[in-house]
Motif scaffolding. Structure first.
Motif, PDB file in Angstrom:
ATOM      1  N   PHE A  91       0.813  -1.215   0.000  1.00  0.00           N
ATOM      2  CA  PHE A  91       0.000   0.000   0.000  1.00  0.00           C
ATOM      3  C   PHE A  91       0.842   1.258   0.000  1.00  0.00           C
ATOM      4  N   ASN A  92       1.921   1.262   0.771  1.00  0.00           N
ATOM      5  CA  ASN A  92       2.667   2.508   0.898  1.00  0.00           C
ATOM      6  C   ASN A  92       3.523   2.814  -0.334  1.00  0.00           C
ATOM      7  N   LEU A  93       3.475   1.946  -1.344  1.00  0.00           N
ATOM      8  CA  LEU A  93       4.229   2.190  -2.564  1.00  0.00           C
ATOM      9  C   LEU A  93       3.353   2.632  -3.732  1.00  0.00           C
ATOM     10  N   VAL A  94       2.054   2.717  -3.521  1.00  0.00           N
ATOM     11  CA  VAL A  94       1.150   3.049  -4.626  1.00  0.00           C
ATOM     12  C   VAL A  94       0.414   4.351  -4.364  1.00  0.00           C
ATOM     13  N   SER A  95      -0.025   4.958  -5.457  1.00  0.00           N
ATOM     14  CA  SER A  95      -0.915   6.107  -5.365  1.00  0.00           C
ATOM     15  C   SER A  95      -2.345   5.605  -5.258  1.00  0.00           C
ATOM     16  N   THR A 124      -0.582  10.670  -3.757  1.00  0.00           N
ATOM     17  CA  THR A 124       0.566   9.847  -4.103  1.00  0.00           C
ATOM     18  C   THR A 124       1.097   9.120  -2.867  1.00  0.00           C
ATOM     19  N   ARG A 125       2.084   8.266  -3.085  1.00  0.00           N
ATOM     20  CA  ARG A 125       2.632   7.520  -1.963  1.00  0.00           C
ATOM     21  C   ARG A 125       3.365   8.444  -0.996  1.00  0.00           C
ATOM     22  N   SER A 126       3.795   9.604  -1.473  1.00  0.00           N
ATOM     23  CA  SER A 126       4.473  10.572  -0.607  1.00  0.00           C
ATOM     24  C   SER A 126       3.506  11.527   0.070  1.00  0.00           C
ATOM     25  N   GLY A 127       2.224  11.426  -0.286  1.00  0.00           N
ATOM     26  CA  GLY A 127       1.217  12.262   0.357  1.00  0.00           C
ATOM     27  C   GLY A 127       0.822  13.501  -0.424  1.00  0.00           C
ATOM     28  N   SER A 128       1.355  13.691  -1.607  1.00  0.00           N
ATOM     29  CA  SER A 128       0.934  14.820  -2.430  1.00  0.00           C
ATOM     30  C   SER A 128      -0.480  14.580  -2.937  1.00  0.00           C
ATOM     31  N   SER A 145     -13.760  21.374  -8.985  1.00  0.00           N
ATOM     32  CA  SER A 145     -15.113  21.500  -8.434  1.00  0.00           C
ATOM     33  C   SER A 145     -15.203  21.103  -6.966  1.00  0.00           C
ATOM     34  N   VAL A 146     -14.207  20.378  -6.455  1.00  0.00           N
ATOM     35  CA  VAL A 146     -14.290  19.907  -5.064  1.00  0.00           C
ATOM     36  C   VAL A 146     -13.255  20.566  -4.152  1.00  0.00           C
ATOM     37  N   LYS A 147     -12.386  21.374  -4.722  1.00  0.00           N
ATOM     38  CA  LYS A 147     -11.344  22.015  -3.908  1.00  0.00           C
ATOM     39  C   LYS A 147     -11.974  22.836  -2.789  1.00  0.00           C
ATOM     40  N   GLY A 148     -11.438  22.677  -1.603  1.00  0.00           N
ATOM     41  CA  GLY A 148     -11.946  23.398  -0.441  1.00  0.00           C
ATOM     42  C   GLY A 148     -13.088  22.696   0.272  1.00  0.00           C
ATOM     43  N   ARG A 149     -13.665  21.679  -0.350  1.00  0.00           N
ATOM     44  CA  ARG A 149     -14.776  20.949   0.279  1.00  0.00           C
ATOM     45  C   ARG A 149     -14.443  19.484   0.555  1.00  0.00           C
ATOM     46  N   PHE A 150     -13.619  18.891  -0.284  1.00  0.00           N
ATOM     47  CA  PHE A 150     -13.264  17.483  -0.131  1.00  0.00           C
ATOM     48  C   PHE A 150     -11.816  17.366   0.317  1.00  0.00           C
ATOM     49  N   THR A 151     -11.534  16.325   1.097  1.00  0.00           N
ATOM     50  CA  THR A 151     -10.171  16.056   1.539  1.00  0.00           C
ATOM     51  C   THR A 151      -9.870  14.577   1.390  1.00  0.00           C
ATOM     52  N   ILE A 152      -8.790  14.263   0.682  1.00  0.00           N
ATOM     53  CA  ILE A 152      -8.344  12.882   0.565  1.00  0.00           C
ATOM     54  C   ILE A 152      -7.183  12.671   1.528  1.00  0.00           C
ATOM     55  N   SER A 153      -7.167  11.507   2.160  1.00  0.00           N
ATOM     56  CA  SER A 153      -6.081  11.189   3.088  1.00  0.00           C
ATOM     57  C   SER A 153      -5.843   9.682   3.054  1.00  0.00           C
ATOM     58  N   ARG A 154      -4.717   9.271   3.583  1.00  0.00           N
ATOM     59  CA  ARG A 154      -4.401   7.849   3.609  1.00  0.00           C
ATOM     60  C   ARG A 154      -3.763   7.483   4.933  1.00  0.00           C
ATOM     61  N   ASP A 155      -4.025   6.253   5.357  1.00  0.00           N
ATOM     62  CA  ASP A 155      -3.428   5.706   6.569  1.00  0.00           C
ATOM     63  C   ASP A 155      -2.689   4.443   6.138  1.00  0.00           C
ATOM     64  N   TYR A 171     -15.687   5.518  -6.966  1.00  0.00           N
ATOM     65  CA  TYR A 171     -14.804   4.375  -7.097  1.00  0.00           C
ATOM     66  C   TYR A 171     -13.437   4.680  -6.494  1.00  0.00           C
ATOM     67  N   CYS A 172     -12.909   3.706  -5.785  1.00  0.00           N
ATOM     68  CA  CYS A 172     -11.544   3.762  -5.277  1.00  0.00           C
ATOM     69  C   CYS A 172     -10.602   3.198  -6.347  1.00  0.00           C
ATOM     70  N   ASN A 173      -9.429   3.776  -6.451  1.00  0.00           N
ATOM     71  CA  ASN A 173      -8.458   3.358  -7.471  1.00  0.00           C
ATOM     72  C   ASN A 173      -7.076   3.263  -6.859  1.00  0.00           C
ATOM     73  N   SER A 174      -6.360   2.245  -7.253  1.00  0.00           N
ATOM     74  CA  SER A 174      -4.979   2.056  -6.827  1.00  0.00           C
ATOM     75  C   SER A 174      -4.105   1.977  -8.066  1.00  0.00           C
ATOM     76  N   ARG A 175      -2.962   2.651  -8.051  1.00  0.00           N
ATOM     77  CA  ARG A 175      -2.132   2.690  -9.250  1.00  0.00           C
ATOM     78  C   ARG A 175      -0.686   2.982  -8.905  1.00  0.00           C
ATOM     79  N   VAL A 176       0.150   2.693  -9.885  1.00  0.00           N
ATOM     80  CA  VAL A 176       1.543   3.122  -9.807  1.00  0.00           C
ATOM     81  C   VAL A 176       1.643   4.399 -10.624  1.00  0.00           C
ATOM     82  N   GLY A 177       2.181   5.438 -10.035  1.00  0.00           N
ATOM     83  CA  GLY A 177       2.254   6.718 -10.722  1.00  0.00           C
ATOM     84  C   GLY A 177       1.056   7.591 -10.413  1.00  0.00           C
ATOM     85  N   SER A 178       1.057   8.790 -11.005  1.00  0.00           N
ATOM     86  CA  SER A 178       0.004   9.751 -10.668  1.00  0.00           C
ATOM     87  C   SER A 178      -0.484  10.531 -11.886  1.00  0.00           C
TER      88      SER A 178
END
Length: 120
Positions: A29-33, A52-56, A62-72, A94-101
């Motif tokens: 998990f910690n290696l994927v976006s 991203t895996r680094s937290g970027s 349309s969702v800036k300022g209202r939605f927040t994505i985070s990961r644990d 839908y949730c998505n997992s990928r290599v790269g961004s």
């Protein structure tokens, strides 16, 4: 095999809030976006937010300022906190997992989706 299981969708009134969760397995998990996309009836699937895996993070305008994505990374889980929801945001998320961004491309692994309905 990668598995992504979303939860947290439902019916909410306009202006309300929801928190979506996506639990991942079968991946380092910690290696994927990770990302959230949504698809409304008759419309194309679109990016909501990515991390991203680094937290970027990256958000649809349309969702800036209202939605927040985070990961644990300890829980192999990504979240989407959605506030001030609008009726036009009714969609399957839908949730998505990928290599790269390269968020504009549809690739990687996908969850089964969770319905979000914004209606009074």
């Amino acid at each position: 095999q990668v598995q992504l299981v979303e939860s947290g969708g439902g019916l909410v009134q306009p202006g309300g809030s929801l928190r979506l969760s996506c639990a991942a397995s079968g991946t380092i998990f910690n290696l994927v976006s990770m990302a959230w996309y949504r698809q409304a009836p008759g419309k194309e699937r679109e990016l909501v937010a990515g991390i991203t895996r680094s937290g970027s993070t990256n958000y649809a305008d349309s969702v800036k300022g209202r939605f927040t994505i985070s990961r644990d990374n300890a829980k192999n889980t990504v979240y989407l906190e959605m506030n001030n929801l609008k009726p036009e945001e009714t969609a399957v998320y839908y949730c998505n997992s990928r290599v790269g961004s390269n968020w504009s491309l549809m690739y990687g692994y996908w969850g089964q989706g969770t319905q979000v309905t914004v209606s009074s």
